[in-house]
Design a protein around this motif. Structure first.
Motif: not given
Length: 340
Positions: A1-24
């Motif tokens: 079963m394939k899972l697609s994770i959808v992440i909208p990106v807008y004006n989140v340079e303060q937070y995006i690294k934490r988000c991606i690190d938590s996913i990868i």
């Protein structure tokens, strides 16, 4: 079963690294996962951070980077993700939030155990309040459409698309796309979603960290034309889609909550047209409640009108509003037999 994770990106340079690190950093053994980043014409360095992190990733996840030709808002970013996803299942993650360790494997294992569940959702840690959103100790599997809708209407939980695993084909078959151009888009979308589902799986472990971003558009403390228009658009969806007669009280209080938000936000709205629509909805809603002889509810709904609405200027009233609402619900439910 394939899972697609959808992440909208807008004006989140303060937070995006934490988000991606938590996913990868998720456990991916036995899982087929793709991540779809939707660049909604972010004006900051968010996408540069995304690309740098992905360039240095050495794992099994697949990544897709999509870009809008102009800023379209969170709704359209999620819609783009749904349309371009290739997975059997979809998980929305907001880019200023994050996943907890091993949350994907935990949720997907639960989905495999309960294959008929229309939604699988874990617990949420809310940083603003420093607590978990749900106080549950074990897995709960709620079945039956009416039971599921009653749970949605009566439980105080975030009306959100994130932290839930959906079947992608289910969203497509039922045309469950987000209303473009509004704030609080999760409200009408969730309400519509729950008319279609018949089961939900609640997991006790925390799978998602919710970070209250005070700089986001929807978190702004300054009401605006767009905010009030968004409440009007969302409330119209709620008014147009009825639920079962047995849920009359719960549904009415749910709609009232969002109408009241629009009323309380109207002071900085400069558009007579938007205000007229808001007042028309209020009249329609109140007239229907009175014509149905739901006088307990109608009395409570006077809070949408002056001078009763001034009660919200009192901190004591705002602090105890939820308790009052629950008391009204219990009292109205007690007399429900009169309306069978």
């Amino acid at each position: 079963m394939k899972l697609s994770i959808v992440i909208p990106v807008y004006n989140v340079e303060q937070y995006i690294k934490r988000c991606i690190d938590s996913i990868i950093s998720q456990e991916t053994t036995g899982l087929d996962i793709e991540c779809i980043f939707v660049d909604d014409c972010t004006p900051d360095m968010s996408m540069d951070i995304v690309k740098n992190l992905l360039d240095n990733y050495h794992g099994s996840m697949q990544f897709t980077l999509l870009k809008h030709d102009q800023n379209k808002g969170l709704s359209e970013a999620r819609n783009t993700g749904i349309k371009n996803a290739r997975g059997d299942s979809i998980l929305f993650v907001d880019s200023d939030d994050y996943l907890t360790p091993n949350s994907i494997s935990y949720m997907m294992a639960a989905k495999a155990q309960y294959p008929d569940a229309d939604i699988v959702m874990g617990n949420v840690y809310e940083h603003r309040y420093k607590k978990n959103q749900y106080n549950i100790k074990e897995t709960q599997y709620i079945t039956g459409g009416t039971n599921v809708r009653r749970w949605m209407l009566t439980n105080e939980f975030a009306i959100s698309a994130w932290n839930k695993i959906f079947n992608r084909q289910f969203l497509l078959d039922n045309n469950l796309f987000f209303e473009p151009g509004i704030l609080y888009e999760d409200i009408p979308w969730t309400y519509k979603l729950y008319t279609k589902i018949s089961s939900i799986l609640l997991l006790p472990n925390v799978t998602y960290g919710y970070w209250f971003n005070e700089h986001s558009i929807s978190s702004s403390s300054q009401p605006s034309d767009k905010a009030v228009r968004s409440f009007v658009t969302g409330c119209q969806t709620l008014l147009d889609i009825p639920y079962e007669r047995d849920l009359y009280v719960q549904r009415s209080l749910f709609i009232f909550r969002w109408l009241l938000n629009g009323i309380n936000a109207r002071k900085n709205c400069s558009s007579p047209e938007i205000l007229q629509k808001l007042y028309s909805q209020r009249s329609q809603f109140m007239s229907k409640t009175i014509s149905d002889f739901r006088l307990i509810l109608a009395s409570f709904f006077l809070l949408m009108y002056q001078p009763f609405n001034k009660a919200f200027h009192l901190r004591f009233f705002r602090h105890h509003y939820n308790r009052l609402s629950k008391a009204v619900e219990c009292c109205a439910q007690f007399f429900n037999f009169l309306h069978k």
